[in-house]
Enzyme design. Structure first.
Site, short mmCIF file in Angstrom:
data_model
loop_
_atom_site.label_atom_id
_atom_site.label_comp_id
_atom_site.label_asym_id
_atom_site.label_seq_id
_atom_site.Cartn_x
_atom_site.Cartn_y
_atom_site.Cartn_z
N SER A 55 -40.48 -42.61 28.12
CA SER A 55 -39.91 -43.90 27.75
C SER A 55 -40.58 -45.17 28.73
O SER A 55 -40.49 -46.10 28.03
CB SER A 55 -38.42 -44.05 27.77
OG SER A 55 -38.17 -43.91 29.04
N HIS A 56 -41.17 -44.53 29.64
CA HIS A 56 -42.09 -45.68 30.52
C HIS A 56 -43.54 -45.61 30.38
O HIS A 56 -44.31 -46.18 31.37
CB HIS A 56 -41.55 -45.55 31.92
CG HIS A 56 -40.07 -45.94 32.06
ND1 HIS A 56 -39.08 -45.08 32.15
CD2 HIS A 56 -39.46 -47.23 31.97
CE1 HIS A 56 -37.98 -45.77 32.16
NE2 HIS A 56 -37.98 -47.05 32.15
N HIS A 128 -37.26 -57.66 32.41
CA HIS A 128 -37.38 -56.28 33.13
C HIS A 128 -38.47 -55.52 32.51
O HIS A 128 -38.61 -55.71 30.99
CB HIS A 128 -36.02 -55.69 32.66
CG HIS A 128 -35.79 -54.44 33.49
ND1 HIS A 128 -35.91 -54.24 34.72
CD2 HIS A 128 -35.78 -53.19 33.02
CE1 HIS A 128 -35.66 -53.15 35.17
NE2 HIS A 128 -35.83 -52.36 33.94
N LEU A 132 -37.41 -48.58 38.14
CA LEU A 132 -37.69 -48.98 39.57
C LEU A 132 -38.58 -48.34 40.53
O LEU A 132 -38.84 -48.74 41.58
CB LEU A 132 -36.56 -49.51 40.23
CG LEU A 132 -35.45 -50.71 39.31
CD1 LEU A 132 -34.34 -50.68 40.18
CD2 LEU A 132 -36.46 -51.91 39.69
N THR A 168 -26.79 -51.05 32.64
CA THR A 168 -27.08 -49.81 33.20
C THR A 168 -27.48 -49.84 34.86
O THR A 168 -27.56 -48.62 35.15
CB THR A 168 -27.87 -49.13 32.19
OG1 THR A 168 -29.20 -49.98 32.22
CG2 THR A 168 -27.42 -48.75 30.96
N ARG A 194 -29.04 -45.73 27.95
CA ARG A 194 -28.67 -46.10 26.80
C ARG A 194 -29.65 -45.29 25.52
O ARG A 194 -29.14 -44.96 24.59
CB ARG A 194 -28.87 -47.56 26.49
CG ARG A 194 -28.25 -48.00 25.12
CD ARG A 194 -28.04 -49.56 25.19
NE ARG A 194 -27.23 -49.88 23.81
CZ ARG A 194 -26.18 -49.93 23.76
NH1 ARG A 194 -25.37 -49.36 24.69
NH2 ARG A 194 -25.67 -50.13 22.64
N ASP A 196 -30.60 -42.53 25.43
CA ASP A 196 -30.17 -40.97 25.09
C ASP A 196 -28.99 -41.08 24.01
O ASP A 196 -29.11 -40.31 23.28
CB ASP A 196 -29.67 -40.42 26.30
CG ASP A 196 -30.77 -40.07 27.14
OD1 ASP A 196 -31.80 -39.01 26.51
OD2 ASP A 196 -30.94 -40.15 28.34
N HIS A 237 -14.77 -44.18 39.11
CA HIS A 237 -14.52 -45.51 39.85
C HIS A 237 -15.60 -45.72 40.66
O HIS A 237 -15.67 -46.86 41.35
CB HIS A 237 -13.28 -45.77 40.58
CG HIS A 237 -13.01 -44.69 41.53
ND1 HIS A 237 -12.53 -43.51 41.48
CD2 HIS A 237 -12.83 -45.25 42.89
CE1 HIS A 237 -12.45 -42.75 42.80
NE2 HIS A 237 -12.72 -43.92 43.57
N ARG A 318 -40.85 -35.26 38.31
CA ARG A 318 -42.14 -36.30 38.05
C ARG A 318 -43.16 -36.05 39.21
O ARG A 318 -44.54 -36.10 38.57
CB ARG A 318 -41.65 -37.52 38.64
CG ARG A 318 -40.93 -38.55 37.64
CD ARG A 318 -40.84 -40.14 37.96
NE ARG A 318 -40.16 -40.10 39.35
CZ ARG A 318 -40.76 -40.62 40.09
NH1 ARG A 318 -42.38 -41.02 40.07
NH2 ARG A 318 -40.30 -41.22 41.25
#
Lengths: 345, 345
Positions: A55-56, A128, A132, A168, A194, A196, A237, A318
């Site tokens: 996706s990148h 964006h 990152l 996200t 998102r 996915d 949390h 990766r």
């Protein structure tokens, strides 16, 4: 280009990394990007494709073209730097994509980290672009520890809540390793990407109940209901607390949009989120002093204790893909390749 | 002291916060602590009792006495400060408890954060004393953003692994709010506190399978098997990545022990973990400039969006307890109170 195509079944197109870079650069220039932006983005798209973060990779050219069409992104904006404190560099992206701003600021950030021990770079008013990890890896390549984070759009509910407030909100970290690839992680504070959930919705497949809530604020296994509702954070949390921290540090602290505000700013255009980003660089030589080598050795013993029991360090998949791609080139699905070529028309 | 006791059922002892402080201080002095250490620790114990964090209240005096008996902690060590970079202060605790080192360094850290924008304080060779929230709250009380983290003992397995490598590695964060209590969180990167597993083991109760692994590296619901095995991180590979980051930043970076090394250093004595700590302070006024007030307002809108949907901000339970305790005093179980009094003999 060494593509292999038959007339019946669409086989993937094989491209060298140089070919991925050139193709990406040409598409970006064709869509009105300045040379500086096109170079910065094409480099990161090539890295994404190389590491098989699909996706990148060049898929992102389609997203990029859509964002440019929304008319909000300035494809030729020139980032400007401002020294706001001995330990803080502020980069204004002037509503261009984030990567050129990052690249422009990086040498100053690195110099500040070396002189101060720890330094921060804020990037404001950027769209964006990517994961990152390319950024924190670029910091680690300078022998520095890198941390980066940013908000996005308010798709994610706080723990105990029912409606989206957080993005996200990825958190990325890199630790430089002598003579090798860094220790790197880059994760969303949402339970899942998102994309996915979108993929499950397209394929009509159920999702696990901890991914999202429906519009009534109840956990749902229906991906379409999830897209109309809110995503959940990872880790209950604790993940929710981290997501809030990222809104505060990479939004309120640096004078830029929270995910709620970024969503409102988008106004339904579906462009890449516009927001700020906080990048921190730390010089382990300044912290370690004479003990720097010992600290590096200590980190290596930690990594060895993890891998010796069969656990993996983050990013290993990766890095394995990176090795393959540098040797054999990358495989791009024929349909995607054709869609990208159409962007050159 | 306004205690209410009957001869049949042991009712809790009610103490004012001043009484908690004085009792704690006397116990610590009785066990050979210097006045400076006794004051610093008694203050934090009083805060823990006040906020009804019972394991960090006067119960902690029992733990402290045990740690002192182990002979490793120097109860009179005087912290020393060293300026290692414009943005970095190094505090050596000289094998005393951590709190006096933190208190001694805090004014210098705050001054550095104000002059540099962002600054770090490393604390080395300290014995862990308490939760980290009192420290990040102290930073927020100066109008600064605070972040703190430390390793502990290697009880926690990496995601995908079977044996302990990481500590319970807490991460704490505080954001100062104008005229109010800060936004604060302080969580362990383990799925649960070790003390909760010990409590289940004592009571013979099963534990959820995501808390821990048995000595064969398999998830277990048997609390005793868990204590012989390894705890799990929260949030799967993401929590595991964070735990690793804390080992690197608050261990390898700052020239101090990782959790594995701290465990080895303890040598089975069961004392509080000896390790280092990394504290970061950020000045929102330096980052925000003229936009500082707008950034504060933005943060408040974020908090309002969370609470408006019935979700809670972290630490709200503590803050409610704080209000009660400041008004009505604290209730201490009679048996615990008697055990603490015995430490004065």
């Amino acid at each position: 280009m060494s593509s292999t195509v038959t007339n019946d079944a669409p086989e993937p197109v094989v491209l060298t990394l140089d070919e991925v870079f050139t193709l990406s650069r040409n598409v970006l220039l064709r869509h009105g990007m300045s040379e500086a932006h096109a170079d910065a983005i094409a480099r990161v798209i090539t890295q994404g494709q190389r590491d098989e973060c699909h996706s990148h990779g060049i898929y992102r050219l389609l997203v990029c073209a859509r964002s440019l069409k929304s008319g909000k992104v300035d494809a030729r904006a020139e980032p400007t730097l401002r020294d706001i404190a001995p330990g803080v560099l502020a980069v204004d992206a002037h509503y261009g994509f984030s990567l050129l701003a990052f690249e422009t600021g990086l040498p100053v950030l690195a110099q500040k980290a070396r002189s101060q021990g720890v330094a921060a770079m804020t990037i404001n008013h950027c769209f964006h672009f990517s994961a990152l990890w390319p950024e924190v890896e670029a910091i680690a390549a300078q022998g520095l520890v890198g941390i980066a984070m940013n908000p996005s759009h308010s798709w994610v509910a706080p723990a105990g809540g029912t409606r989206g407030v957080f993005g996200t909100n990825p958190l990325a970290f890199a630790w430089p390793r002598e003579g090798g690839l860094p220790f790197v992680f880059d994760f969303a504070t949402s339970a899942i990407a998102r994309g996915d959930i979108e993929l499950h919705a397209r394929e009509g497949k159920p999702i696990p109940p901890h991914w999202a809530l429906n519009s009534d604020g109840q956990p749902t296994t229906d991906a379409r209901a999830a897209l109309d509702g809110a995503m959940q954070t990872f880790g209950g949390h604790k993940g929710s607390a981290l997501a809030a921290m990222i809104e505060l540090l990479a939004g309120a602290l640096i004078g830029d949009l929270t995910s709620m505000e970024s969503q409102a700013f988008d106004g339904g255009a579906g462009a890449s989120p516009c927001h700020g980003e906080l990048v921190i660089a730390i010089d382990p030589r300044r912290f370690g002093g004479d003990g720097y080598e010992a600290g590096q050795a200590r980190a290596e013993r930690l990594f060895a204790a993890i891998t010796a029991q069969g656990a993996r360090l983050p990013s290993q998949r990766r890095f394995e893909a990176r090795g393959r791609s540098e040797r054999d080139g990358v495989k791009v699905p024929r349909a995607l390749y054709d869609d990208v070529l159409k962007l050159l028309d």
